[in-house]
Motif scaffolding. Structure first.
Motif, PDB file in Angstrom:
ATOM      1  N   ALA A 108      -8.543  11.200  27.714  1.00 55.27           N
ATOM      2  CA  ALA A 108      -8.924  10.137  28.652  1.00 55.27           C
ATOM      3  C   ALA A 108     -10.435  10.147  28.889  1.00 55.27           C
ATOM      4  CB  ALA A 108      -8.181  10.311  29.972  1.00 55.27           C
ATOM      5  N   LEU A 109     -11.027  11.328  28.950  1.00 56.85           N
ATOM      6  CA  LEU A 109     -12.479  11.442  29.097  1.00 56.85           C
ATOM      7  C   LEU A 109     -13.191  10.820  27.900  1.00 56.85           C
ATOM      8  CD1 LEU A 109     -15.116  12.575  30.299  1.00 56.85           C
ATOM      9  CD2 LEU A 109     -14.595  14.741  29.162  1.00 56.85           C
ATOM     10  N   ILE A 110     -12.715  11.135  26.696  1.00 58.06           N
ATOM     11  CA  ILE A 110     -13.332  10.573  25.489  1.00 58.06           C
ATOM     12  C   ILE A 110     -13.224   9.056  25.486  1.00 58.06           C
ATOM     13  CG2 ILE A 110     -13.120  10.438  22.974  1.00 58.06           C
ATOM     14  CD1 ILE A 110     -12.243  13.391  23.033  1.00 58.06           C
ATOM     15  N   VAL A 111     -12.069   8.540  25.891  1.00 55.69           N
ATOM     16  CA  VAL A 111     -11.881   7.087  25.946  1.00 55.69           C
ATOM     17  C   VAL A 111     -12.889   6.458  26.910  1.00 55.69           C
ATOM     18  CG1 VAL A 111     -10.306   5.234  26.638  1.00 55.69           C
ATOM     19  CG2 VAL A 111      -9.451   7.165  25.290  1.00 55.69           C
ATOM     20  N   ALA A 112     -13.056   7.067  28.083  1.00 51.13           N
ATOM     21  CA  ALA A 112     -14.001   6.538  29.070  1.00 51.13           C
ATOM     22  C   ALA A 112     -15.432   6.573  28.544  1.00 51.13           C
ATOM     23  CB  ALA A 112     -13.896   7.341  30.368  1.00 51.13           C
ATOM     24  N   VAL A 113     -15.794   7.652  27.863  1.00 51.90           N
ATOM     25  CA  VAL A 113     -17.146   7.768  27.307  1.00 51.90           C
ATOM     26  C   VAL A 113     -17.358   6.725  26.212  1.00 51.90           C
ATOM     27  CG1 VAL A 113     -18.676   9.245  25.953  1.00 51.90           C
ATOM     28  CG2 VAL A 113     -17.434  10.200  27.904  1.00 51.90           C
ATOM     29  N   LEU A 114     -16.354   6.500  25.391  1.00 48.42           N
ATOM     30  CA  LEU A 114     -16.470   5.487  24.333  1.00 48.42           C
ATOM     31  C   LEU A 114     -16.623   4.088  24.928  1.00 48.42           C
ATOM     32  CD1 LEU A 114     -13.834   6.755  21.728  1.00 48.42           C
ATOM     33  CD2 LEU A 114     -16.335   6.826  21.548  1.00 48.42           C
ATOM     34  N   VAL A 115     -15.931   3.824  26.024  1.00 44.54           N
ATOM     35  CA  VAL A 115     -16.072   2.528  26.690  1.00 44.54           C
ATOM     36  C   VAL A 115     -17.499   2.368  27.224  1.00 44.54           C
ATOM     37  CG1 VAL A 115     -15.364   1.189  28.713  1.00 44.54           C
ATOM     38  CG2 VAL A 115     -13.639   2.269  27.272  1.00 44.54           C
ATOM     39  N   GLY A 116     -18.041   3.425  27.843  1.00 40.66           N
ATOM     40  CA  GLY A 116     -19.418   3.370  28.319  1.00 40.66           C
ATOM     41  C   GLY A 116     -20.400   3.149  27.178  1.00 40.66           C
ATOM     42  N   ALA A 117     -20.182   3.839  26.077  1.00 39.50           N
ATOM     43  CA  ALA A 117     -21.050   3.669  24.910  1.00 39.50           C
ATOM     44  C   ALA A 117     -20.949   2.248  24.360  1.00 39.50           C
ATOM     45  CB  ALA A 117     -20.677   4.684  23.833  1.00 39.50           C
ATOM     46  N   ALA A 118     -19.734   1.686  24.362  1.00 38.87           N
ATOM     47  CA  ALA A 118     -19.543   0.317  23.876  1.00 38.87           C
ATOM     48  C   ALA A 118     -20.298  -0.689  24.736  1.00 38.87           C
ATOM     49  CB  ALA A 118     -18.050  -0.022  23.848  1.00 38.87           C
ATOM     50  N   CYS A 119     -20.285  -0.475  26.041  1.00 37.98           N
ATOM     51  CA  CYS A 119     -21.073  -1.331  26.938  1.00 37.98           C
ATOM     52  C   CYS A 119     -22.559  -1.230  26.600  1.00 37.98           C
ATOM     53  CB  CYS A 119     -20.839  -0.940  28.396  1.00 37.98           C
ATOM     54  SG  CYS A 119     -19.170  -1.255  29.014  1.00 37.98           S
TER      55      CYS A 119
END
Length: 340
Positions: A108-119
């Motif tokens: 879940a942490l990795i998913v959140a970080v990937l979403v931030g990176a995508a933004c």
């Protein structure tokens, strides 16, 4: 004796570690001095800050702000302002909180970080390759990202557990809040990237003189894109720590961090024209702004004064160096005229 006299000042100048010299050069001294004075006043008003509960509560309050301020610093260093910081934090916050319902914590942490990176990629592509102003792009993306966050979770909720709280916001050891551990890790990592890597030097270079960076054969567009991606990653980490400390996801959780992150960067002595800013100064400034409300509460002052005091602190830290330069210049001119 003459030789010793000549070289003595050089020895004194080089006595400080290089990272301290760089921090001072980047404007960290005023906010760090302000931080020391502020903590002294805070302890005089509320000595219980040093108790375990108060220390942990204060850490959980200021650490997400400090990391959000570092995210803002990345964009300020390239000469822009990121209006979408709050929305990115909100989106990553709800993504992390809802992902925990079906995924292990690390995933879940990795998913959140990937979403931030995508933004960050979205904003960075429009700024770096579209040639659009950062403030305009991030203002527009705020509405898009915020709408996505409220679509995922329209009210506070999620699947956070006590384990997540312990890992993000509990105590690693007595009197050592986990939030402080994460702040040290993130702060050192960001400092290393900015000061010890070619990418970090490119970020400073783009902010101070983009044409010179281009003339040196460096792709300034990639540096700008990288700064936005790093900013998005930092915002996602702030969002995860915020979710862990509150044990909930909230689609509006990032809203308070927009203006405060900008204020912290201003207080840190960074140049909004780009090319100058300190990790240490930004963290110190964010802690000051994060704790002002608490100080007013314990001093028996209405919390609405927090905003006025924040503004006065920023004015003071920004104005004092300017006044010192003006006074020094006038003294130099006066001495020059006297000698003539």
């Amino acid at each position: 004796m003459t030789t010793g006299t000549i070289f003595a000042p050089v020895a004194r100048r080089t006595a400080l570690p290089i990272w301290i010299q760089r921090s001072i050069h980047e404007g960290a001294a005023p906010p760090v001095v302000a931080f020391v004075l502020f903590i002294a006043v805070y302890l005089a008003v509320n000595p219980s800050l040093l108790t375990r509960f108060q220390l942990q509560s204060a850490a959980n309050l200021v650490v997400p702000l400090a990391i959000a301020a570092l995210a803002q610093l990345m964009i300020v260093l390239i000469g822009g302002i990121d209006i979408s910081i709050g929305a990115v934090i909100s989106l990553c916050n709800v993504v992390f909180a809802t992902s925990l319902a079906g995924l292990p914590g690390p995933v879940a942490l990795i998913v959140a970080v990937l979403v931030g990176a995508a933004c960050g990629v979205f904003n960075g592509l429009l700024v770096a390759f579209g040639g659009l102003p950062a403030i305009a792009v991030t203002l527009a993306s705020t509405f898009i990202i915020g709408a996505i966050a409220r679509t995922i979770l329209d009210r506070p909720g999620g699947a956070l557990s006590e384990t997540i709280f312990n890992v993000t916001s509990g105590e690693a050891l007595p009197f050592l809040p986990m939030a402080i551990v994460w702040l040290v890790i993130v702060g050192v990592a960001v400092w290393f990237v900015l000061q010890r890597t070619a990418f970090g030097r490119q970020i400073y270079g783009v902010g101070s003189n983009r044409d010179a960076v281009q003339a040196a054969g460096i792709n300034s567009r990639l540096a700008i894109l990288g700064a936005f991606v790093l900013s998005g990653v930092l915002a996602s980490i702030a969002a995860v720590l915020l979710a862990g400390s509150t044990v909930t996801g909230d689609p509006r959780s990032g809203d308070p961090y927009l203006l405060t992150s900008i204020a912290a960067v201003a207080l840190s002595g960074a140049s909004f024209a780009g090319g100058r800013g300190s990790v240490l100064g930004t963290i110190a400034a964010a802690i000051i702004l994060g704790l002002v409300g608490n100080l007013l509460f314990f001093a028996g002052i209405n919390s609405y004064w927090q905003y006025i005091i924040n503004a006065l602190i920023i004015f003071a830290v920004v104005a004092i160096p300017v006044l010192v330069r003006i006074i020094s210049t006038r003294k130099s001119l006066a001495q020059g005229g006297h000698h003539d």
